[in-house]
Design an enzyme around this catalytic site. Structure first.
Site, PDB file in Angstrom:
ATOM      1  N   GLY A  10       0.810  -1.216   0.000  1.00 59.43           N
ATOM      2  CA  GLY A  10       0.000   0.000   0.000  1.00 59.43           C
ATOM      3  C   GLY A  10       0.839   1.259   0.000  1.00 59.43           C
ATOM      4  O   GLY A  10       0.500   2.245   0.665  1.00 59.43           O
ATOM      5  N   ALA A  11       1.933   1.265  -0.773  1.00 63.09           N
ATOM      6  CA  ALA A  11       2.941   2.317  -0.664  1.00 63.09           C
ATOM      7  C   ALA A  11       2.728   3.507  -1.588  1.00 63.09           C
ATOM      8  O   ALA A  11       3.539   4.427  -1.585  1.00 63.09           O
ATOM      9  CB  ALA A  11       4.323   1.717  -0.924  1.00 63.09           C
ATOM     10  N   GLY A  14      -1.469   7.616   0.991  1.00 60.90           N
ATOM     11  CA  GLY A  14      -1.746   7.618   2.419  1.00 60.90           C
ATOM     12  C   GLY A  14      -0.575   7.264   3.300  1.00 60.90           C
ATOM     13  O   GLY A  14       0.557   7.713   3.106  1.00 60.90           O
ATOM     14  N   GLY A  16       1.081   4.413   3.775  1.00 59.02           N
ATOM     15  CA  GLY A  16       2.183   3.677   3.150  1.00 59.02           C
ATOM     16  C   GLY A  16       3.114   4.580   2.369  1.00 59.02           C
ATOM     17  O   GLY A  16       4.343   4.416   2.405  1.00 59.02           O
ATOM     18  N   SER A 138      -5.292  -0.260  13.662  1.00 63.61           N
ATOM     19  CA  SER A 138      -6.175   0.882  13.864  1.00 63.61           C
ATOM     20  C   SER A 138      -6.833   0.838  15.233  1.00 63.61           C
ATOM     21  O   SER A 138      -7.103  -0.247  15.767  1.00 63.61           O
ATOM     22  CB  SER A 138      -7.273   0.880  12.794  1.00 63.61           C
ATOM     23  N   TYR A 164     -14.819  -3.369   9.568  1.00 61.09           N
ATOM     24  CA  TYR A 164     -13.464  -2.837   9.681  1.00 61.09           C
ATOM     25  C   TYR A 164     -12.851  -3.260  11.018  1.00 61.09           C
ATOM     26  O   TYR A 164     -11.705  -3.722  11.080  1.00 61.09           O
ATOM     27  CB  TYR A 164     -13.499  -1.308   9.578  1.00 61.09           C
TER      28      TYR A 164
END
Length: 284
Positions: A10-11, A14, A16, A138, A164
């Protein structure tokens, strides 16, 4: 971090993206595991030009575990060493969606994909020790929602917050199990809440949700740069070299919610995750 190999999922946006920027500034070489090749090429060009480091990328859709497995096995084949693994890809959905394997999408992307990546890279991380794993988790795990006999929300009304919370609770439980499994290997694993920051998570939802996210919610959130700084600290600080199995809010250690410390549920979700990712045969 000079010369260290950091694998980051996820880089390209956001949390990442902020993480790879900080790691690159610290002279780490970056291996990105991402979904969008166009964005990956742009990040690669940016970081290599600015920091004179090496950046590589592998493509996988995190809702497709076969793609994830193929990409990670390619990383293992190409890289004889991995010093840091950071799992930061994630989604939030207001509607229940099942992937092609019949798994609820949020649970698959947020938990099963990171679980599979971590386990497929474990031997390489052990061989490269001392090494570190950071799961971007989270405070949303406190919404709970995890029922091991109803991971696909067939017996309950689906809500985005609880799905989530279920995915992040599952991830926290497996972090605890992995910390136990990795004892005395030189590999540490910790989870962290990246702070209340502006990211694109949730952009897959409907127009009203996206409008509210960008025009209302974002006004109360901070710059994601703070997340990158926290991840860099967790990945590099010498005082954390023997700390494992913990949950951090940015860089401050916190106690997770009670349901994320349940040893019975920990064993159940560990075994289910092995089966669902194909790491062991069902009933094996």
């Amino acid at each position: 971090m000079d010369g260290k190999i950091c694998v980051v999922s996820g880089a390209t946006s956001g949390v990442g993206y902020e993480a790879v920027k900080k790691l690159a500034a610290g002279k780490a070489d970056i291996v990105m595991l991402v979904r969008n090749e166009k964005k990956a090429k742009a990040v690669k060009k940016e970081l290599e030009k600015k920091h004179s480091i090496f950046v590589d990328y592998f493509i996988a859709d995190f809702s497709d575990l076969k793609q994830v497995e193929k990409a990670v096995r390619a990383i293992v084949d190409k890289y004889p060493r991995v010093d840091v693994l950071i799992n930061s890809a994630g989604i939030h959905s207001t509607k229940k969606i099942l992937n092609k394997d019949g798994y609820e999408m949020v649970f698959c992307v947020n938990h099963l994909a990171s679980f599979l990546i971590t386990n497929l890279l474990l031997n390489r991380l052990i061989e490269s020790s001392p090494s570190r794993i950071i799961q971007v988790n989270s405070e949303g795990h406190r919404f709970n929602g995890l029922k091991t006999n109803d991971l696909n929300w067939e017996k309950r009304i689906y809500t985005g917050l609880r799905s989530y919370g279920a995915s992040k609770t599952a991830q926290l439980l497996t972090v605890r199990q992995l910390a136990e499994n990795l004892k005395d290997t030189g590999v540490t694993i910790n989870a962290m809440h990246p702070g209340g920051v502006k990211t694109n998570i949730g952009n897959n939802n409907g127009r009203l949700y996206r409008w509210f996210l960008h025009h209302v919610t974002w006004h109360f959130l901070k710059d994601p740069e703070i997340s990158g700084e926290a991840i860099y600290y967790l990945a590099s600080a010498s005082e954390l070299s023997n700390i494992s199995g913990k949950f951090f809010n940015l860089t401050i250690e916190e106690k997770p919610a009670k349901h994320a410390l349940d040893s019975k549920k920990q064993e159940e979700i560990w075994n289910l995750s092995l089966e669902m990712t194909g790491l062991i045969q069902k009933g094996g």
